[in-house]
Design a protein around this motif. Structure first.
Motif, PDB file in Angstrom:
ATOM      1  N   GLY A  79      -1.414 -11.461   1.404  1.00  0.00           N
ATOM      2  CA  GLY A  79      -0.856 -12.488   0.531  1.00  0.00           C
ATOM      3  C   GLY A  79       0.586 -12.262   0.147  1.00  0.00           C
ATOM      4  N   GLY A  80       1.086 -11.046   0.225  1.00  0.00           N
ATOM      5  CA  GLY A  80       2.453 -10.782  -0.191  1.00  0.00           C
ATOM      6  C   GLY A  80       3.482 -11.475   0.694  1.00  0.00           C
ATOM      7  N   GLU A  81       4.525 -12.020   0.086  1.00  0.00           N
ATOM      8  CA  GLU A  81       5.623 -12.573   0.892  1.00  0.00           C
ATOM      9  C   GLU A  81       6.287 -11.448   1.673  1.00  0.00           C
ATOM     10  N   ASP A  82       6.470 -10.309   1.014  1.00  0.00           N
ATOM     11  CA  ASP A  82       6.861  -9.071   1.680  1.00  0.00           C
ATOM     12  C   ASP A  82       5.659  -8.141   1.582  1.00  0.00           C
ATOM     13  N   ARG A  83       5.338  -7.458   2.682  1.00  0.00           N
ATOM     14  CA  ARG A  83       4.156  -6.593   2.722  1.00  0.00           C
ATOM     15  C   ARG A  83       4.600  -5.190   3.131  1.00  0.00           C
ATOM     16  N   ILE A  84       4.589  -4.293   2.165  1.00  0.00           N
ATOM     17  CA  ILE A  84       5.125  -2.952   2.363  1.00  0.00           C
ATOM     18  C   ILE A  84       3.977  -1.960   2.504  1.00  0.00           C
ATOM     19  N   VAL A  85       4.024  -1.142   3.542  1.00  0.00           N
ATOM     20  CA  VAL A  85       2.990  -0.121   3.749  1.00  0.00           C
ATOM     21  C   VAL A  85       3.668   1.227   3.972  1.00  0.00           C
ATOM     22  N   LEU A 112       0.493  -1.980  12.545  1.00  0.00           N
ATOM     23  CA  LEU A 112       0.839  -2.621  11.277  1.00  0.00           C
ATOM     24  C   LEU A 112       1.943  -3.658  11.471  1.00  0.00           C
ATOM     25  N   LEU A 113       2.960  -3.291  12.245  1.00  0.00           N
ATOM     26  CA  LEU A 113       4.100  -4.179  12.451  1.00  0.00           C
ATOM     27  C   LEU A 113       3.807  -5.272  13.466  1.00  0.00           C
ATOM     28  N   ASP A 114       3.095  -4.940  14.542  1.00  0.00           N
ATOM     29  CA  ASP A 114       2.791  -5.935  15.579  1.00  0.00           C
ATOM     30  C   ASP A 114       1.917  -7.063  15.038  1.00  0.00           C
ATOM     31  N   THR A 115       0.967  -6.739  14.169  1.00  0.00           N
ATOM     32  CA  THR A 115       0.100  -7.770  13.602  1.00  0.00           C
ATOM     33  C   THR A 115       0.732  -8.447  12.383  1.00  0.00           C
ATOM     34  N   ARG A 116       1.813  -7.891  11.901  1.00  0.00           N
ATOM     35  CA  ARG A 116       2.547  -8.395  10.731  1.00  0.00           C
ATOM     36  C   ARG A 116       1.731  -8.287   9.438  1.00  0.00           C
ATOM     37  N   ILE A 117       0.706  -7.454   9.421  1.00  0.00           N
ATOM     38  CA  ILE A 117       0.059  -7.186   8.140  1.00  0.00           C
ATOM     39  C   ILE A 117       1.028  -6.391   7.262  1.00  0.00           C
ATOM     40  N   ALA A 118       1.991  -5.726   7.907  1.00  0.00           N
ATOM     41  CA  ALA A 118       3.110  -5.099   7.196  1.00  0.00           C
ATOM     42  C   ALA A 118       4.402  -5.708   7.708  1.00  0.00           C
ATOM     43  N   THR A 119       5.251  -6.117   6.789  1.00  0.00           N
ATOM     44  CA  THR A 119       6.581  -6.578   7.183  1.00  0.00           C
ATOM     45  C   THR A 119       7.592  -5.443   7.107  1.00  0.00           C
ATOM     46  N   GLN A 120       7.189  -4.364   6.410  1.00  0.00           N
ATOM     47  CA  GLN A 120       8.055  -3.194   6.280  1.00  0.00           C
ATOM     48  C   GLN A 120       7.200  -1.954   6.163  1.00  0.00           C
ATOM     49  N   VAL A 121       7.484  -0.942   6.970  1.00  0.00           N
ATOM     50  CA  VAL A 121       6.800   0.345   6.894  1.00  0.00           C
ATOM     51  C   VAL A 121       7.789   1.364   6.364  1.00  0.00           C
ATOM     52  N   ILE A 122       7.363   2.099   5.330  1.00  0.00           N
ATOM     53  CA  ILE A 122       8.248   3.086   4.706  1.00  0.00           C
ATOM     54  C   ILE A 122       7.628   4.480   4.817  1.00  0.00           C
ATOM     55  N   ASP A 123       8.439   5.507   4.647  1.00  0.00           N
ATOM     56  CA  ASP A 123       7.953   6.878   4.719  1.00  0.00           C
ATOM     57  C   ASP A 123       7.062   7.192   3.520  1.00  0.00           C
ATOM     58  N   VAL A 183       0.894  -1.160   0.000  1.00  0.00           N
ATOM     59  CA  VAL A 183       0.000   0.000   0.000  1.00  0.00           C
ATOM     60  C   VAL A 183       0.929   1.205   0.000  1.00  0.00           C
ATOM     61  N   LEU A 184       0.999   1.882  -1.132  1.00  0.00           N
ATOM     62  CA  LEU A 184       1.981   2.941  -1.323  1.00  0.00           C
ATOM     63  C   LEU A 184       1.402   4.306  -0.975  1.00  0.00           C
ATOM     64  N   ALA A 185       2.232   5.324  -1.028  1.00  0.00           N
ATOM     65  CA  ALA A 185       1.811   6.683  -0.696  1.00  0.00           C
ATOM     66  C   ALA A 185       0.615   7.098  -1.544  1.00  0.00           C
ATOM     67  N   GLY A 186      -0.403   7.635  -0.895  1.00  0.00           N
ATOM     68  CA  GLY A 186      -1.602   8.090  -1.580  1.00  0.00           C
ATOM     69  C   GLY A 186      -2.660   7.031  -1.769  1.00  0.00           C
ATOM     70  N   ALA A 187      -2.358   5.780  -1.427  1.00  0.00           N
ATOM     71  CA  ALA A 187      -3.289   4.680  -1.653  1.00  0.00           C
ATOM     72  C   ALA A 187      -4.000   4.284  -0.352  1.00  0.00           C
ATOM     73  N   MET A 188      -5.171   3.654  -0.520  1.00  0.00           N
ATOM     74  CA  MET A 188      -5.956   3.159   0.610  1.00  0.00           C
ATOM     75  C   MET A 188      -6.247   1.675   0.400  1.00  0.00           C
ATOM     76  N   CYS A 189      -6.202   0.912   1.477  1.00  0.00           N
ATOM     77  CA  CYS A 189      -6.536  -0.511   1.434  1.00  0.00           C
ATOM     78  C   CYS A 189      -7.343  -0.798   2.696  1.00  0.00           C
ATOM     79  N   VAL A 190      -8.676  -0.838   2.561  1.00  0.00           N
ATOM     80  CA  VAL A 190      -9.535  -0.934   3.747  1.00  0.00           C
ATOM     81  C   VAL A 190     -10.572  -2.034   3.566  1.00  0.00           C
ATOM     82  N   SER A 191     -11.280  -2.319   4.672  1.00  0.00           N
ATOM     83  CA  SER A 191     -12.327  -3.340   4.694  1.00  0.00           C
ATOM     84  C   SER A 191     -11.715  -4.714   4.400  1.00  0.00           C
ATOM     85  N   SER A 192     -12.104  -5.380   3.315  1.00  0.00           N
ATOM     86  CA  SER A 192     -11.545  -6.702   2.999  1.00  0.00           C
ATOM     87  C   SER A 192     -10.214  -6.625   2.241  1.00  0.00           C
TER      88      SER A 192
END
Length: 259
Positions: free
Chosen positions: A174-180, A248-259, A158-167
């Motif tokens: 599903g991503g092996e690496d999950r970047i938010v 995001l990090l504690d639940t591991r829905i993101a494996t990496q958080v970026i600026d 989920v990159l800058a300017g994008a939204m990923c909500v609900s389902s």
């Protein structure tokens, strides 16, 4: 024997039909009451603007994204539509520093998982990243797309300017690496599982529990902490709970958080 002679099967069927219609009417009325706000219920105004820890509930919208919820202090990683398409749209862009990005944008509808699989198989080059911009939609389709992403050994974002909500976060999982990006948005709320209409409440509840169990198993299988579901279960469907970096990090829905 006299009672049996007086029994009219047509009358019995008539009473059963009337009872079924009455049950159907009660169920339909309960749905209407749940959808139409009561004029006597006080409307709670939700905050607007970017979220911060402890101030994370916002209005849920499916027609368009709300740029005011996302910090606008830098360039976007890739352009995303403000108005969500009626179903998932697929497009490929070359993004500096990210490579070949496959963007999934729009509402998640029936058969979108099959459409995604066909699009992916027709790509001449495997994407480096699957980026998401969606208000959510059909849960079973989101789960299936998330599984397809993992089977293809792709990264999600989920990159800058994008939204990923609900389902939508179930696709992100599903991503092996999950970047938010901290300038993107991941949010959860209560959602609906596919249920046949006009069925007894006890079976509807059983179906909902089964759906929640499948969703939790999906997260576990993909390495995401199922505690993520708490943010979903505790948030009304007309609201969205936006996850902050720690969550995001504690639940591991993101494996990496970026600026």
């Amino acid at each position: 024997m006299g009672l049996l002679r007086r029994f009219d099967p047509r009358s019995g069927l008539r009473y059963i039909l009337i009872l079924q219609l009455a049950i159907a009417g009660v169920l339909v009325l309960s749905d209407v009451v749940g959808v139409i706000p009561s004029p006597f219920q006080e409307r709670v105004e939700l905050p607007t603007g970017p979220v911060s820890p402890g101030d994370q509930r916002r209005e849920y919208r499916t027609d368009r994204s709300d740029p005011s919820l996302i910090p606008q202090d830098g360039p976007l990683d890739l352009p995303v539509p403000e108005a969500f398409p009626d179903r998932l749209d697929f497009s490929v862009q070359e993004v500096e520093g990210l490579g070949r990005v496959l963007l999934l944008s729009g509402q998640i509808e029936v058969d979108d998982s099959s459409r995604f699989a066909s699009y992916l198989s027709d790509m001449k080059e495997k994407p480096d990243l699957v980026a998401l911009h969606s208000p959510g939609g059909v849960v079973s389709e989101a789960l299936s797309i998330g599984k397809r992403i993992r089977e293809a050994e792709l990264a999600s974002a989920v990159l800058a300017g994008a939204m990923c909500v609900s389902s939508c976060p179930y696709i992100l999982a599903g991503g092996e690496d999950r970047i938010v990006s901290l300038r993107g948005l991941v949010g959860m709320h209560q959602h609906y599982y596919d249920q046949p209409r006009l069925i007894p409440v006890v079976f509807a509840v059983e179906g909902i529990q089964k759906g929640q169990g499948e969703t939790m198993q999906h997260l576990i299988d993909l390495g995401v902490d199922p505690s993520l579901m708490l943010y979903s279960l505790n948030t009304p469907p007309e609201e969205i709970y936006v996850l902050v970096e720690e969550e995001l990090l504690d639940t591991r829905i993101a494996t990496q958080v970026i600026d």
